[in-house]
Design a protein around this motif. Structure first.
Motif, PDB file in Angstrom:
ATOM      1  N   LYS A  54       2.149  -4.626 -27.142  1.00 49.59           N
ATOM      2  CA  LYS A  54       1.725  -3.916 -25.958  1.00 49.59           C
ATOM      3  C   LYS A  54       2.949  -3.721 -25.292  1.00 49.59           C
ATOM      4  CE  LYS A  54      -0.402  -1.491 -22.907  1.00 49.59           C
ATOM      5  NZ  LYS A  54      -1.173  -0.301 -23.141  1.00 49.59           N
ATOM      6  N   GLU A  55       3.298  -2.615 -24.930  1.00 51.50           N
ATOM      7  CA  GLU A  55       4.729  -1.836 -24.127  1.00 51.50           C
ATOM      8  C   GLU A  55       4.298  -2.382 -22.778  1.00 51.50           C
ATOM      9  OE1 GLU A  55       7.160   2.033 -23.068  1.00 51.50           O
ATOM     10  OE2 GLU A  55       5.394   2.321 -24.280  1.00 51.50           O
ATOM     11  N   PHE A  56       5.329  -3.128 -22.003  1.00 53.63           N
ATOM     12  CA  PHE A  56       5.129  -3.332 -20.741  1.00 53.63           C
ATOM     13  C   PHE A  56       6.674  -3.481 -20.138  1.00 53.63           C
ATOM     14  CE2 PHE A  56       5.240  -7.359 -22.803  1.00 53.63           C
ATOM     15  CZ  PHE A  56       5.865  -7.954 -22.249  1.00 53.63           C
ATOM     16  N   ARG A  57       6.829  -3.270 -18.958  1.00 59.21           N
ATOM     17  CA  ARG A  57       8.185  -3.370 -18.043  1.00 59.21           C
ATOM     18  C   ARG A  57       7.801  -3.856 -16.664  1.00 59.21           C
ATOM     19  NH1 ARG A  57       7.657   2.719 -17.222  1.00 59.21           N
ATOM     20  NH2 ARG A  57       7.491   2.810 -14.799  1.00 59.21           N
ATOM     21  N   PHE A  58       9.163  -4.276 -16.007  1.00 60.85           N
ATOM     22  CA  PHE A  58       9.014  -4.954 -14.910  1.00 60.85           C
ATOM     23  C   PHE A  58       9.659  -3.911 -14.125  1.00 60.85           C
ATOM     24  CE2 PHE A  58       8.387  -8.411 -17.833  1.00 60.85           C
ATOM     25  CZ  PHE A  58       7.317  -9.010 -17.187  1.00 60.85           C
ATOM     26  N   ASP A  59       9.290  -3.508 -12.790  1.00 62.47           N
ATOM     27  CA  ASP A  59       9.871  -2.554 -11.908  1.00 62.47           C
ATOM     28  C   ASP A  59       9.947  -3.428 -10.431  1.00 62.47           C
ATOM     29  OD1 ASP A  59       9.657  -0.665 -13.841  1.00 62.47           O
ATOM     30  OD2 ASP A  59       8.460   0.644 -12.870  1.00 62.47           O
ATOM     31  N   VAL A  60      10.941  -2.892  -9.668  1.00 60.17           N
ATOM     32  CA  VAL A  60      10.771  -3.268  -8.471  1.00 60.17           C
ATOM     33  C   VAL A  60      10.876  -1.983  -7.493  1.00 60.17           C
ATOM     34  CG1 VAL A  60      12.516  -4.261  -6.616  1.00 60.17           C
ATOM     35  CG2 VAL A  60      12.474  -5.203  -8.915  1.00 60.17           C
ATOM     36  N   PHE A  75       4.445  -3.870 -14.046  1.00 54.70           N
ATOM     37  CA  PHE A  75       4.502  -5.058 -13.068  1.00 54.70           C
ATOM     38  C   PHE A  75       5.277  -4.749 -12.102  1.00 54.70           C
ATOM     39  CE2 PHE A  75       2.925  -6.628 -17.396  1.00 54.70           C
ATOM     40  CZ  PHE A  75       1.721  -6.797 -16.950  1.00 54.70           C
ATOM     41  N   ILE A  76       4.854  -4.479 -10.902  1.00 50.14           N
ATOM     42  CA  ILE A  76       5.758  -4.247  -9.948  1.00 50.14           C
ATOM     43  C   ILE A  76       5.787  -5.119  -8.776  1.00 50.14           C
ATOM     44  CG2 ILE A  76       6.188  -2.258  -8.166  1.00 50.14           C
ATOM     45  CD1 ILE A  76       4.259  -0.706 -10.047  1.00 50.14           C
ATOM     46  N   GLU A  77       7.121  -5.649  -8.525  1.00 54.90           N
ATOM     47  CA  GLU A  77       7.501  -6.351  -7.257  1.00 54.90           C
ATOM     48  C   GLU A  77       7.677  -5.572  -6.120  1.00 54.90           C
ATOM     49  OE1 GLU A  77       8.254 -10.023  -5.017  1.00 54.90           O
ATOM     50  OE2 GLU A  77       6.966  -9.420  -6.794  1.00 54.90           O
ATOM     51  N   VAL A  78       7.089  -5.613  -5.207  1.00 55.00           N
ATOM     52  CA  VAL A  78       7.583  -4.920  -3.812  1.00 55.00           C
ATOM     53  C   VAL A  78       8.220  -5.664  -2.836  1.00 55.00           C
ATOM     54  CG1 VAL A  78       6.377  -3.600  -1.858  1.00 55.00           C
ATOM     55  CG2 VAL A  78       5.264  -3.413  -4.065  1.00 55.00           C
ATOM     56  N   ARG A  79       9.382  -5.175  -2.242  1.00 60.96           N
ATOM     57  CA  ARG A  79      10.020  -5.939  -1.301  1.00 60.96           C
ATOM     58  C   ARG A  79      10.537  -5.110  -0.082  1.00 60.96           C
ATOM     59  NH1 ARG A  79       9.801 -11.253  -2.810  1.00 60.96           N
ATOM     60  NH2 ARG A  79      11.727 -11.750  -2.293  1.00 60.96           N
ATOM     61  N   TYR A  80      10.598  -5.824   1.139  1.00 64.67           N
ATOM     62  CA  TYR A  80      10.558  -5.000   2.217  1.00 64.67           C
ATOM     63  C   TYR A  80      11.836  -5.746   3.199  1.00 64.67           C
ATOM     64  CZ  TYR A  80      10.193  -3.401   6.868  1.00 64.67           C
ATOM     65  OH  TYR A  80      10.403  -2.996   8.333  1.00 64.67           O
ATOM     66  N   ARG A  81      12.854  -4.829   3.572  1.00 62.96           N
ATOM     67  CA  ARG A  81      13.649  -5.568   4.569  1.00 62.96           C
ATOM     68  C   ARG A  81      13.670  -4.350   5.681  1.00 62.96           C
ATOM     69  NH1 ARG A  81      18.362  -9.255   2.764  1.00 62.96           N
ATOM     70  NH2 ARG A  81      16.905 -10.988   2.495  1.00 62.96           N
ATOM     71  N   GLU A 115       0.815  -1.304  -0.057  1.00 64.70           N
ATOM     72  CA  GLU A 115      -0.034  -0.098  -0.057  1.00 64.70           C
ATOM     73  C   GLU A 115       0.829   1.197   0.104  1.00 64.70           C
ATOM     74  OE1 GLU A 115      -3.213   2.475  -0.611  1.00 64.70           O
ATOM     75  OE2 GLU A 115      -3.051   0.195  -0.624  1.00 64.70           O
ATOM     76  N   LYS A 116       2.007   1.256   0.657  1.00 64.60           N
ATOM     77  CA  LYS A 116       2.851   2.271   0.497  1.00 64.60           C
ATOM     78  C   LYS A 116       3.606   2.407  -0.574  1.00 64.60           C
ATOM     79  CE  LYS A 116       4.777   3.171   5.398  1.00 64.60           C
ATOM     80  NZ  LYS A 116       4.458   4.607   5.093  1.00 64.60           N
ATOM     81  N   ALA A 117       3.709   1.499  -1.339  1.00 63.08           N
ATOM     82  CA  ALA A 117       4.420   1.524  -2.804  1.00 63.08           C
ATOM     83  C   ALA A 117       3.317   2.021  -3.623  1.00 63.08           C
ATOM     84  CB  ALA A 117       4.813   0.105  -2.946  1.00 63.08           C
ATOM     85  N   HIS A 118       2.188   1.446  -3.503  1.00 63.66           N
ATOM     86  CA  HIS A 118       1.082   1.834  -4.331  1.00 63.66           C
ATOM     87  C   HIS A 118       0.657   3.614  -4.303  1.00 63.66           C
ATOM     88  CE1 HIS A 118      -3.476   2.858  -4.493  1.00 63.66           C
ATOM     89  NE2 HIS A 118      -3.271   2.461  -5.553  1.00 63.66           N
ATOM     90  N   GLY A 121      14.376  -0.485   5.658  1.00 65.70           N
ATOM     91  CA  GLY A 121      14.253   0.456   6.789  1.00 65.70           C
ATOM     92  C   GLY A 121      13.173   1.478   6.280  1.00 65.70           C
ATOM     93  N   ASP A 122      13.643   2.872   6.138  1.00 60.83           N
ATOM     94  CA  ASP A 122      12.787   3.938   5.889  1.00 60.83           C
ATOM     95  C   ASP A 122      13.170   4.310   4.545  1.00 60.83           C
ATOM     96  OD1 ASP A 122      11.585   3.898   8.426  1.00 60.83           O
ATOM     97  OD2 ASP A 122      13.115   5.177   9.207  1.00 60.83           O
ATOM     98  N   ASN A 123      13.981   3.693   3.828  1.00 60.38           N
ATOM     99  CA  ASN A 123      14.470   4.054   2.398  1.00 60.38           C
ATOM    100  C   ASN A 123      13.750   3.556   1.280  1.00 60.38           C
ATOM    101  OD1 ASN A 123      16.507   5.669   3.542  1.00 60.38           O
ATOM    102  ND2 ASN A 123      17.703   4.105   3.987  1.00 60.38           N
ATOM    103  N   TYR A 124      13.078   4.154   0.471  1.00 63.59           N
ATOM    104  CA  TYR A 124      12.460   3.679  -0.863  1.00 63.59           C
ATOM    105  C   TYR A 124      13.411   3.808  -1.777  1.00 63.59           C
ATOM    106  CZ  TYR A 124       7.912   4.589   1.746  1.00 63.59           C
ATOM    107  OH  TYR A 124       7.052   4.535   2.585  1.00 63.59           O
TER     108      TYR A 124
END
Length: 117
Positions: A94-100, A50-56, A13-16, A105-108
Motif C-alpha cells: 500500500k502506498e502511504f505517506r506522512f504529512d504535517v 497520515f497527518i500530524e496537525v500542529r498549532y502555535r 477541524e480547520k486542517a480537515h 498564527g494565521d498561516n497554514y
C-alpha cells in the motif's frame, strides 16, 4: 479560554476542511493506540495520508512545523502501522505517506511527505 484538547480539536477541524478542499478524502481522526496518535487519516487518490496537525499561536518559540520532533515522528509512524494492521492493509504493497499540517498564527503550511519511516 479553551483547554489544550479543545484547541487541538479546533485546529484539526480547520486542517480537515482545508485538506478536503484540496481533494483528499477523510477516513478517520484521532486514532490512538499505546504507541501514539494520528490526528487525521485521509486518502489522496490511491495513497493513504497520515497527518500530524500542529498549532502555535506565534513564532516566538519557533514555528509549528518545528515541533514535529524525531520522537513524535516515530510515534506517528508506529500508530500508522497499528492502524493499517487493524484495517488489514498490507504495508508492503500500500502506498502511504506522512504529512504535517502546521498552523502558526494565521498561516497554514501543508508539508507533504514531511517525514518517512
Amino acid at each position: 479560554m479553551q483547554n489544550k484538547r479543545q484547541l487541538g480539536l479546533y485546529y484539526e477541524e480547520k486542517a480537515h476542511c482545508f485538506l478536503c478542499k484540496q481533494g483528499l478524502t477523510f477516513l478517520a481522526k484521532n486514532h490512538g493506540s499505546q504507541l501514539g496518535e494520528i490526528d487525521l487519516i485521509m486518502q489522496d487518490h490511491a495513497c493513504l495520508v497520515f497527518i500530524e496537525v500542529r498549532y502555535r499561536k506565534n513564532e516566538l518559540y519557533g514555528d509549528a512545523q518545528s515541533t514535529v520532533t524525531k520522537k513524535k515522528q516515530s510515534k506517528v509512524i508506529q500508530a500508522a502501522y497499528n492502524w493499517m494492521q487493524q484495517q488489514q492493509i498490507d504495508i508492503e504493497t500500500k502506498e502511504f505517506r506522512f504529512d504535517v499540517f502546521a498552523i502558526t498564527g494565521d498561516n497554514y503550511c501543508w508539508i507533504k511527505n514531511a517525514f518517512d519511516c
